[in-house]
Design a protein around this motif. Structure first.
Motif, PDB file in Angstrom:
ATOM      1  N   GLU A 123      17.286 -52.063 -24.296  1.00  0.00           N
ATOM      2  CA  GLU A 123      15.906 -51.505 -24.055  1.00  0.00           C
ATOM      3  C   GLU A 123      14.982 -52.269 -23.364  1.00  0.00           C
ATOM      4  O   GLU A 123      13.969 -52.223 -23.511  1.00  0.00           O
ATOM      5  N   GLU A 124      15.480 -53.777 -22.596  1.00  0.00           N
ATOM      6  CA  GLU A 124      14.612 -54.204 -21.720  1.00  0.00           C
ATOM      7  C   GLU A 124      14.902 -53.252 -20.415  1.00  0.00           C
ATOM      8  O   GLU A 124      13.225 -52.953 -19.777  1.00  0.00           O
ATOM      9  N   ALA A 125      15.730 -53.198 -20.070  1.00  0.00           N
ATOM     10  CA  ALA A 125      15.468 -51.826 -18.528  1.00  0.00           C
ATOM     11  C   ALA A 125      15.162 -49.967 -19.439  1.00  0.00           C
ATOM     12  O   ALA A 125      13.964 -49.670 -18.213  1.00  0.00           O
ATOM     13  N   ARG A 126      14.397 -49.674 -21.009  1.00  0.00           N
ATOM     14  CA  ARG A 126      13.929 -49.040 -21.548  1.00  0.00           C
ATOM     15  C   ARG A 126      12.100 -49.325 -20.897  1.00  0.00           C
ATOM     16  O   ARG A 126      12.270 -48.192 -20.506  1.00  0.00           O
ATOM     17  N   ALA A 127      11.442 -50.662 -21.010  1.00  0.00           N
ATOM     18  CA  ALA A 127      10.449 -51.124 -21.550  1.00  0.00           C
ATOM     19  C   ALA A 127      10.713 -50.889 -19.740  1.00  0.00           C
ATOM     20  O   ALA A 127       9.328 -50.907 -19.290  1.00  0.00           O
ATOM     21  N   ILE A 158      25.319 -51.977 -16.547  1.00  0.00           N
ATOM     22  CA  ILE A 158      25.209 -51.924 -17.965  1.00  0.00           C
ATOM     23  C   ILE A 158      26.275 -49.959 -17.641  1.00  0.00           C
ATOM     24  O   ILE A 158      26.417 -49.984 -19.227  1.00  0.00           O
ATOM     25  N   GLY A 159      26.118 -49.415 -17.177  1.00  0.00           N
ATOM     26  CA  GLY A 159      26.879 -48.149 -16.878  1.00  0.00           C
ATOM     27  C   GLY A 159      25.863 -47.462 -18.181  1.00  0.00           C
ATOM     28  O   GLY A 159      26.812 -46.471 -18.875  1.00  0.00           O
ATOM     29  N   ALA A 160      24.762 -47.725 -17.684  1.00  0.00           N
ATOM     30  CA  ALA A 160      23.607 -46.827 -18.564  1.00  0.00           C
ATOM     31  C   ALA A 160      23.468 -45.170 -17.883  1.00  0.00           C
ATOM     32  O   ALA A 160      23.381 -45.292 -16.572  1.00  0.00           O
ATOM     33  N   PRO A 161      23.433 -44.331 -18.625  1.00  0.00           N
ATOM     34  CA  PRO A 161      23.334 -42.792 -17.790  1.00  0.00           C
ATOM     35  C   PRO A 161      21.947 -42.921 -17.591  1.00  0.00           C
ATOM     36  O   PRO A 161      21.663 -42.014 -16.768  1.00  0.00           O
ATOM     37  N   GLY A 162      21.131 -43.934 -18.056  1.00  0.00           N
ATOM     38  CA  GLY A 162      19.499 -43.791 -17.365  1.00  0.00           C
ATOM     39  C   GLY A 162      19.112 -44.384 -15.834  1.00  0.00           C
ATOM     40  O   GLY A 162      18.475 -43.743 -15.785  1.00  0.00           O
ATOM     41  N   ALA A 163      20.601 -44.741 -15.607  1.00  0.00           N
ATOM     42  CA  ALA A 163      20.260 -45.497 -14.696  1.00  0.00           C
ATOM     43  C   ALA A 163      19.949 -43.656 -13.319  1.00  0.00           C
ATOM     44  O   ALA A 163      19.421 -44.120 -12.548  1.00  0.00           O
ATOM     45  N   ARG A 164      20.703 -42.849 -13.995  1.00  0.00           N
ATOM     46  CA  ARG A 164      20.573 -41.265 -12.990  1.00  0.00           C
ATOM     47  C   ARG A 164      19.170 -41.431 -13.290  1.00  0.00           C
ATOM     48  O   ARG A 164      18.157 -40.532 -12.425  1.00  0.00           O
ATOM     49  N   ARG A 165      18.483 -40.917 -13.582  1.00  0.00           N
ATOM     50  CA  ARG A 165      17.392 -40.360 -14.428  1.00  0.00           C
ATOM     51  C   ARG A 165      16.154 -41.500 -13.630  1.00  0.00           C
ATOM     52  O   ARG A 165      15.489 -40.745 -12.618  1.00  0.00           O
ATOM     53  N   VAL A 166      16.020 -43.038 -13.673  1.00  0.00           N
ATOM     54  CA  VAL A 166      15.607 -43.857 -12.797  1.00  0.00           C
ATOM     55  C   VAL A 166      15.273 -43.212 -11.137  1.00  0.00           C
ATOM     56  O   VAL A 166      14.513 -43.615 -10.391  1.00  0.00           O
TER      57      VAL A 166
END
Length: 175
Positions: A123-127, A158-166
């Motif tokens: 949630e910190e990364a999403r924010a 944390i190995g989250a797929p959001g990394a590609r989007r960012v």
């Protein structure tokens, strides 16, 4: 009924992720009705927050705002900080969809403070991503880069797929 409600809610999440929005909305609404019948407020909050996401996907922004706000209010009443951060991030994402960038930044900033306090890295990364995206939408790439890089670092850790989007956002013009 409790297990059935959670199963329907989980099914709705999977249906939303696979793009079957009508089925997802139906599953979430069934879960919500069961949770209400049971008086299970935490389940209601989760179902409302997930229903709001489906409503965002189909473009029913007023309904999405109402669902996320109801979820936020329930999470707040219950003292559920992770739920509050999730609902605030979803409200922020909705605000970005409707170009209410200042409102989005305020919602994501509130989510960031909560997520940081409870060590909720996703949630910190999403924010942080939302804060960065609000600056991108406003044409302020200089202010966007730092929170986006911070989001990327967390997503990668944390190995989250959001990394590609960012990463894609950071490769955009002027960043």
């Amino acid at each position: 009924l409790h297990d059935q409600a959670y199963t329907l809610n989980s099914l709705g999440v999977v249906q939303e992720e696979t793009g079957d929005y009508p089925a997802a909305a139906a599953s979430q609404q069934q879960a919500l009705a069961l949770f209400r019948d049971l008086g299970h407020r935490l389940g209601q909050a989760h179902a409302l927050n997930d229903l709001g996401l489906v409503q965002q996907q189909i473009g029913d922004y007023p309904a999405a705002a109402a669902s996320h706000q109801q979820a936020l209010d329930l999470f707040d009443d219950l003292g559920n900080l992770l739920g509050q951060a999730e609902a605030l991030n979803r409200l922020g994402e909705l605000s970005l969809r409707t170009s209410a960038t200042a409102q989005a930044r305020e919602q994501h900033t509130r989510a960031l403070a909560i997520a940081h306090d409870i060590c909720a890295a996703p949630e910190e990364a999403r924010a942080l991503e939302g804060i960065g995206n609000s600056h991108v939408q406003e044409g302020n790439p200089g202010q966007a880069a730092r929170p986006l890089r911070q989001a990327l670092t967390i997503y990668q850790r944390i190995g989250a797929p959001g990394a590609r989007r960012v990463q894609e956002t950071l490769r955009g013009p002027n960043l």
